[in-house]
Design an enzyme around this catalytic site. Structure first.
Site, PDB file in Angstrom:
ATOM      1  N   CYS A  83       0.827  -1.202   0.000  1.00 17.31           N
ATOM      2  CA  CYS A  83       0.000   0.000   0.000  1.00 17.31           C
ATOM      3  C   CYS A  83       0.865   1.256   0.000  1.00 17.31           C
ATOM      4  O   CYS A  83       2.017   1.238   0.436  1.00 17.31           O
ATOM      5  CB  CYS A  83      -0.978  -0.012   1.174  1.00 17.31           C
ATOM      6  N   CYS A 124      -4.202  -1.449  -5.017  1.00 15.63           N
ATOM      7  CA  CYS A 124      -5.176  -0.851  -5.936  1.00 15.63           C
ATOM      8  C   CYS A 124      -4.728  -0.950  -7.391  1.00 15.63           C
ATOM      9  O   CYS A 124      -3.577  -0.674  -7.722  1.00 15.63           O
ATOM     10  CB  CYS A 124      -5.421   0.597  -5.567  1.00 15.63           C
ATOM     11  N   GLU A 131      -5.850  12.569   1.485  1.00 15.11           N
ATOM     12  CA  GLU A 131      -6.230  12.456   0.085  1.00 15.11           C
ATOM     13  C   GLU A 131      -7.720  12.770  -0.057  1.00 15.11           C
ATOM     14  O   GLU A 131      -8.475  12.672   0.898  1.00 15.11           O
ATOM     15  CB  GLU A 131      -5.942  11.046  -0.439  1.00 15.11           C
ATOM     16  N   SER A 158      -5.607  11.047  -4.194  1.00 13.10           N
ATOM     17  CA  SER A 158      -5.275   9.664  -4.483  1.00 13.10           C
ATOM     18  C   SER A 158      -4.756   9.564  -5.905  1.00 13.10           C
ATOM     19  O   SER A 158      -5.104  10.376  -6.769  1.00 13.10           O
ATOM     20  CB  SER A 158      -6.527   8.797  -4.334  1.00 13.10           C
TER      21      SER A 158
END
Length: 598
Positions: free
Chosen positions: A162, A234, A484, A510
């Site tokens: 992450c 992600c 973010e 982000s």
């Protein structure tokens, strides 16, 4: 057999010979105590901890958990693991650590695993918890540094995933300057919805679409249920995959490793290979600062620009450069972006997801394309000891792939971000250009003192085409923690306003954010920057082509407003947030918590 190690425990035995460690009994009775010393012609830091008469207590404690005299005679490699059970991003890192340690043992080293923290940006987004994310970068760097200094490891392999774990680990390795390798756990696979690939970005945008009545509750639920099918970070060129790209291009990750998805069985082989690479680094005394030179940082910036990567890379690379002792300023990013085309067609603005990079040929294909265009310095050394050009030359491009464009057909002729300055941001700010073609916006300011207030206005339909949404007191100090804004930016996109609204903040975005969005406004509101003096309906002009962001009021009026400005009471007066707010530097300086220049 008669060659004895000198009594100085910090000196490694003569390379390639059999040696008797001075604290072991002599053969033949103690023949099992004789150890084969591998060819490592250097001093080992770990011997300060493990060798010599006076270190018997330390050895006794290490033997309690299974380490032998032979283990402690080998190079000791710290395996910094950011595994945590709060997100899919880092979920398989326990499993990968086992394979990294297998590789270290097979290559002649002794692994010692330790853990540090991680915060999920996606889970905490839009809440007070998101304030912990950027702060965690400093804690990760500090904790890896502390354990490695305390136990005097001869090398470090950092397992990351992450967003903040990647730059945090890199910062620690650059501070320590002991041989180090970074392995990215890998991207998540895409979800599927109505036959198309989706990611967490689609969920955030679906929230805005649902609030605007554009999709049903049922469809929102379907997108939520299918966007994240398993372990991995992600799935677009968001911050995690941007920084994974950075690590291969800067040379701290071996080329060909980071693009392999987290659940792909090949990741185990990649992890074992890291064990070989780190032992080679130890043998050759190849250190992070030998690798992360000025030209390596320029290569990394070009990789961000050419892949349409996250604006967070600006913060992280400035912070890493400080720990590497490499001069790097926010304006350097503009010069490199200006000369680097966008060649990679990835979400959030493009068509493909991160795993498609792996299918196309990996991050090395991005490097080779940029090298072929003269946008990278191929002479930069990598953690394998080979140059970037040598590593990229062996990449195999998948025939017919469309993810990495040919040089004569770029998505954009200039990079995916721009640095803006002007009366609203004298120290600079950053706009992401990838994924849209807008360059200019002028409109009335809609002023919000925090992210939640702006989100409420967007979801209630109170933001109109042409508006400039101003979100302030969300900077490094003012937040604190520089949240973010994917909740707000996703809601704006989902509401169909991305082509007509601008957003300006002293917070962050982000990597999944796209649209006409400007972040990192410096000085921030909490430091008395001009963004603190903006009034509702003030005209704001943004010109990304010219690199300008201005509050269009008379200079005397702005000066008068700022003279009357008073800082708000701190949101936190105790604990880690208060400590961070007291120490943190401007976003234009990487939001680091120390003014120390390595």
């Amino acid at each position: 057999m008669g060659n004895r190690v000198r009594r100085n425990p910090a000196v490694f035995p003569v390379a390639g010979r059999w040696a008797r460690l001075p604290f072991l009994p002599a053969p033949p009775a103690g023949r099992a105590a004789w150890v084969k010393i591998r060819d490592i012609p250097m001093k080992l830091r770990s011997y300060t901890i493990s060798q010599g008469r006076d270190r018997a207590p330390a050895r006794a404690m290490l033997k309690a958990i299974g380490f032998s005299d032979e283990d402690l005679a080998k190079p000791v490699i710290g395996v910094a693991n950011t595994w945590i059970e709060t997100m899919p991003c880092n979920y398989n890192l326990r499993e990968l650590a086992v394979k990294v340690k297998e590789g270290i043992r097979a290559a002649g080293g002794t692994p010692m695993e330790f853990n540090t923290i991680a915060i999920s940006d996606g889970v905490t987004m839009g809440t007070e918890g998101m304030k912990t994310s950027l702060i965690s970068r400093e804690v990760i760097a500090d904790s890896i540094e502390l354990v490695a200094r305390g136990h005097m490891f001869d090398g470090v392999v950092a397992l990351v995933a992450c967003d903040k774990t990647i730059p945090g680990a890199a910062m620690a390795l650059l501070r320590l300057n002991v041989p180090g390798v970074i392995l990215y756990g890998g991207s998540i696979l895409p979800g599927k919805h109505h036959g198309r690939d989706i990611t967490i970005q689609d969920v955030f945008e679906a929230v805005g679409a649902n609030a605007a009545g554009r999709i049903s509750d049922q469809e929102l639920k379907e997108i939520e249920d299918h966007a994240c099918p398993g372990a991995g970070a992600c799935g677009g060129q968001f911050t995690a995959n941007t920084m994974a790209t950075v690590m291969e291009l800067i040379g701290l990750s071996p080329m060909g490793m980071n693009a392999v998805p987290q659940v792909d069985p090949r990741k185990h082989d990649v992890a074992r290979r890291c064990g070989e690479v780190i032992l080679d680094c130890v043998r050759k005394d190849r250190k992070p600062r030998d690798i992360a030179t000025r030209k390596a940082f320029e290569n990394a910036i070009a990789g961000v620009a050419g892949s349409g990567g996250s604006t967070n890379a600006v913060l992280h690379l400035i912070a890493m450069a400080r720990d590497a002792g490499v001069p790097l300023a926010i304006d350097d990013f503009q010069a490199i972006s200006d000369r680097t085309p966008v060649l990679v067609d990835l979400k959030p603005g493009g068509r493909f997801v991160a795993v498609d990079v792996d299918k196309a040929g990996g991050i090395g294909l991005i490097a080779r394309r940029l090298l072929d265009g003269g946008h990278l310095d191929g002479s930069a050394i990598t953690c394998t000891g080979r140059t970037l050009a040598e590593e990229a030359s062996e990449v195999r491009e998948t025939p017919g792939q469309e993810v990495v464009r040919p040089l004569d057909r770029p998505l954009k002729t200039r990079g995916g971000f721009a640095i803006l300055r002007g009366s609203l941001a004298p120290e600079g700010c950053v706009i992401k250009l990838a994924g849209h073609d807008r360059k200019v916006h002028r409109g009335p300011a809609r002023v919000f003192e925090c992210e939640e207030a702006a989100m409420a206005a967007v979801t209630a339909g109170r933001i109109n085409p042409g508006d400039v949404v101003i979100i302030r007191y969300e900077g490094p100090r003012g937040g604190p923690g520089m949240r973010e804004m994917l909740g707000v930016t996703g809601a704006i996109v989902g509401a169909g306003l991305s082509e007509s609204v601008a957003l300006v903040t002293d917070g962050r975005f982000s990597g999944a954010t796209h649209g006409f969005m400007i972040a990192h406004v410096s000085p921030e509101a909490a430091n008395g920057g001009p963004i603190a003096a903006v009034h509702e309906n003030d005209p704001v002009r943004i010109d990304a082509e010219a690199g300008v962001i201005d509050l269009e009021i008379p200079a005397a009026d702005l000066e008068r407003r700022l003279a009357g400005w008073k800082p708000p009471a701190p949101r936190y007066t105790t604990g880690v947030f208060a400590k961070y707010a007291a120490l943190v530097a401007s976003a234009s300086e990487g939001a680091v918590t120390s003014k120390f220049q390595a």
